[in-house]
Design a protein around this motif. Structure first.
Motif, mmCIF file in Angstrom:
data_model
loop_
_atom_site.group_PDB
_atom_site.id
_atom_site.type_symbol
_atom_site.label_atom_id
_atom_site.label_comp_id
_atom_site.label_asym_id
_atom_site.label_seq_id
_atom_site.Cartn_x
_atom_site.Cartn_y
_atom_site.Cartn_z
ATOM 1 N N GLY A 106 0.368 -0.588 0.237
ATOM 2 C CA GLY A 106 0.316 -0.068 0.232
ATOM 3 C C GLY A 106 0.628 0.986 -0.401
ATOM 4 O O GLY A 106 1.863 0.885 0.200
ATOM 5 N N VAL A 107 0.547 2.103 -0.592
ATOM 6 C CA VAL A 107 0.528 3.554 0.157
ATOM 7 C C VAL A 107 0.280 4.879 1.199
ATOM 8 O O VAL A 107 -1.135 4.337 1.105
ATOM 9 C CB VAL A 107 0.655 4.056 -1.167
ATOM 10 N N GLY A 108 0.853 5.376 1.710
ATOM 11 C CA GLY A 108 0.179 6.082 2.478
ATOM 12 C C GLY A 108 1.097 7.282 2.873
ATOM 13 O O GLY A 108 1.961 8.166 2.208
ATOM 14 N N TYR A 109 0.035 8.325 3.468
ATOM 15 C CA TYR A 109 0.591 10.091 3.835
ATOM 16 C C TYR A 109 0.270 10.087 4.960
ATOM 17 O O TYR A 109 -0.432 9.966 5.839
ATOM 18 C CB TYR A 109 -0.464 10.544 2.611
ATOM 19 N N GLN A 110 1.703 10.821 5.475
ATOM 20 C CA GLN A 110 1.461 11.029 7.121
ATOM 21 C C GLN A 110 1.073 12.792 6.638
ATOM 22 O O GLN A 110 2.274 13.158 6.946
ATOM 23 C CB GLN A 110 3.562 10.690 7.993
ATOM 24 N N PHE A 111 -0.554 13.360 7.328
ATOM 25 C CA PHE A 111 -0.185 14.680 7.792
ATOM 26 C C PHE A 111 0.656 15.016 8.708
ATOM 27 O O PHE A 111 0.831 16.162 7.912
ATOM 28 C CB PHE A 111 -2.038 14.134 7.709
ATOM 29 N N ASP A 112 0.734 14.813 9.753
ATOM 30 C CA ASP A 112 1.299 15.936 10.709
ATOM 31 C C ASP A 112 1.592 14.165 11.436
ATOM 32 O O ASP A 112 1.486 13.491 11.908
ATOM 33 C CB ASP A 112 0.048 16.468 11.378
ATOM 34 N N LYS A 113 1.711 15.342 13.142
ATOM 35 C CA LYS A 113 2.058 14.138 13.678
ATOM 36 C C LYS A 113 1.419 13.061 13.960
ATOM 37 O O LYS A 113 1.192 11.978 15.343
ATOM 38 C CB LYS A 113 2.766 15.093 15.211
ATOM 39 N N HIS A 114 -0.395 13.749 14.108
ATOM 40 C CA HIS A 114 -1.084 12.718 14.346
ATOM 41 C C HIS A 114 -2.247 12.058 13.918
ATOM 42 O O HIS A 114 -2.182 10.920 13.993
ATOM 43 C CB HIS A 114 -2.801 13.710 15.507
ATOM 44 N N LEU A 115 -2.019 12.550 12.337
ATOM 45 C CA LEU A 115 -2.849 11.595 11.562
ATOM 46 C C LEU A 115 -2.331 11.292 10.115
ATOM 47 O O LEU A 115 -1.270 11.598 9.665
ATOM 48 C CB LEU A 115 -3.970 12.958 10.871
ATOM 49 N N SER A 116 -2.412 9.833 9.933
ATOM 50 C CA SER A 116 -2.338 9.091 8.162
ATOM 51 C C SER A 116 -2.710 8.125 7.795
ATOM 52 O O SER A 116 -4.019 8.067 8.699
ATOM 53 C CB SER A 116 -0.607 8.283 8.740
ATOM 54 N N ALA A 117 -3.082 8.240 6.651
ATOM 55 C CA ALA A 117 -3.857 7.352 6.714
ATOM 56 C C ALA A 117 -3.205 6.168 5.130
ATOM 57 O O ALA A 117 -1.951 6.001 4.825
ATOM 58 C CB ALA A 117 -4.851 8.442 5.706
ATOM 59 N N GLN A 118 -3.854 5.321 5.022
ATOM 60 C CA GLN A 118 -3.215 4.083 3.566
ATOM 61 C C GLN A 118 -4.421 3.744 3.023
ATOM 62 O O GLN A 118 -5.259 3.997 3.418
ATOM 63 C CB GLN A 118 -2.106 3.214 4.212
ATOM 64 N N LEU A 119 -3.847 4.016 1.909
ATOM 65 C CA LEU A 119 -4.650 2.582 0.608
ATOM 66 C C LEU A 119 -3.750 1.210 0.229
ATOM 67 O O LEU A 119 -2.289 1.587 -0.168
ATOM 68 C CB LEU A 119 -5.453 3.674 -0.138
ATOM 69 N N GLY A 120 -4.470 0.506 0.124
ATOM 70 C CA GLY A 120 -3.263 -0.185 -0.211
ATOM 71 C C GLY A 120 -4.743 -1.651 -0.662
ATOM 72 O O GLY A 120 -5.681 -2.303 -0.778
ATOM 73 N N TRP A 121 -3.996 -3.124 -0.483
ATOM 74 C CA TRP A 121 -4.411 -3.909 -1.370
ATOM 75 C C TRP A 121 -3.673 -5.346 -0.072
ATOM 76 O O TRP A 121 -2.429 -5.239 -0.226
ATOM 77 C CB TRP A 121 -3.693 -4.664 -2.614
ATOM 78 N N VAL A 122 -4.091 -5.768 -0.286
ATOM 79 C CA VAL A 122 -4.464 -7.269 1.270
ATOM 80 C C VAL A 122 -4.799 -8.539 0.092
ATOM 81 O O VAL A 122 -5.596 -8.750 -0.243
ATOM 82 C CB VAL A 122 -5.003 -7.516 2.389
ATOM 83 N N ARG A 123 -4.065 -9.817 0.318
ATOM 84 C CA ARG A 123 -4.285 -11.034 -0.445
ATOM 85 C C ARG A 123 -4.271 -12.306 0.244
ATOM 86 O O ARG A 123 -3.345 -12.194 0.910
ATOM 87 C CB ARG A 123 -3.661 -11.805 -1.752
#
Length: 259
Positions: free
Chosen positions: A192-209
C-alpha cells in the motif's frame, strides 16, 4: 540492506506460490480500519490503542464482519515494545451472526531503522474463544491458539523519516500458525501507499491478499490434496496518534496497522 533484499525476493515468491496453488479468487472485498494510538515516549513508556474494523465481501458492499479491539503497550526501549490486547470479532450471514469470537493476545514488536528503510518484526501469541450458534439453540464453543509473525517494511518517499507531509510505501507478509496442527493456517500479503499528514494523522490505501489453507487429508481411503481459498481486498486505514502530556517528542514511530 541485506534484509531489504531478502524481503524484496521473498514477497514476490509468496505471491506467486499463492497464485499457483489457490482457487480462483472471488470478487474483490474491502476492509475499513480506524485506529487511535497512544504511543510510548522516552519518559512515558506506557501506551495503548483502540481500533474498529469492518469488512465486506464486495467492494464496500455486502458487509459481513467487524472487529472491536484494543490493548495496552509498554516500551522496553526505542526498538522493543510489548503489548497485551483483547478483542471481540463478529462474522455475519443472513439472518444473523455465524461466529462470535473473543480473543486475547500477547505481542512483541522489534523495530529496525535502517536509514530510509524501516523494518518491523511482530510476534504474536493468540488465545481464541469461538462461539457458533446451532439450530437447537445451544451454542457450541471452541478454544484455539494461534501463532503469528509479520514482517512489515516502510519506505518514506522524498524524506528519510516518516514525518509531517510524508508519502510512504508499506508492504508486509504475515504467516498464521496453528500449534496443534495442521501448522500452516493462513498467509496475508499487503502492499500500500500512505501519507503522514502531521504528527497525529496518517492514512493508507492498499491491497491485501489473504490465503487460507486446508491441509492434505485422508478421506474415505483417498488423499485430498492441499487446497487454498484466497481473497483480494482493498484496505483503507486511518490512524490517529495521541500524545502524552508534558513529555518530550516521541521518537520516530511507524504507522503500522494493528490488525
Amino acid at each position: 540492506m541485506n534484509k531489504a533484499l531478502c524481503l524484496a525476493a521473498v514477497l514476490p515468491a509468496l505471491v506467486s506460490y499463492q497464485a499457483a496453488h489457490a482457487q480462483t479468487p472471488g470478487p474483490w472485498g474491502s476492509w475499513g480500519i480506524g485506529t487511535v494510538v497512544l504511543p510510548g515516549s522516552v519518559e512515558k513508556k506506557w501506551g495503548g490503542y483502540a481500533e474498529v474494523q469492518a469488512r465486506s465481501n464486495r467492494l464496500f458492499n455486502q458487509y459481513f464482519y467487524n472487529e472491536l479491539k484494543g490493548g495496552v503497550s509498554y516500551n522496553l526501549d526505542k526498538n522493543f515494545t510489548v503489548l497485551l490486547g483483547a478483542g471481540r470479532y463478529h462474522t455475519y450471514d443472513e439472518p444473523g451472526p455465524v461466529n462470535v469470537e473473543k480473543r486475547l493476545w500477547q505481542q512483541l514488536v522489534l523495530s529496525q531503522f535502517m536509514d530510509r528503510l524501516k523494518l518491523e518484526h511482530r510476534y504474536r501469541v493468540e488465545q481464541r474463544w469461538q462461539t457458533f450458534p446451532t439450530d437447537g439453540g445451544n451454542d457450541s464453543t471452541a478454544f484455539r491458539q494461534r501463532l503469528r509473525y509479520r514482517l512489515n517494511a516502510f519506505l518514506p518517499l522524498f524524506h528519510h523519516t516518516i514525518t509531517d507531509k510524508t508519502l510512504f510505501l508499506s508492504v508486509y507478509d504475515e504467516i498464521f500458525l496453528n500449534p496443534r496442527g495442521p501448522v500452516f493456517e493462513r498467509n496475508r500479503v499487503y502492499a500500500g501507499v500512505g501519507y503522514q499528514f502531521d504528527k497525529h494523522l496518517s492514512a493508507q490505501l492498499g491491497w491485501v491478499r489473504q490465503a487460507n489453507y486446508t491441509q492434505p487429508r485422508l478421506q474415505q481411503g483417498q488423499i485430498v490434496p492441499l487446497t487454498t481459498s484466497t481473497k483480494n481486498n482493498v484496505v483503507v486505514t486511518l490512524i490517529y496518534k495521541l500524545a502524552h502530556r508534558n513529555s518530550t517528542p516521541v521518537p520516530e514511530s511507524l504507522p503500522s496497522q494493528q490488525d
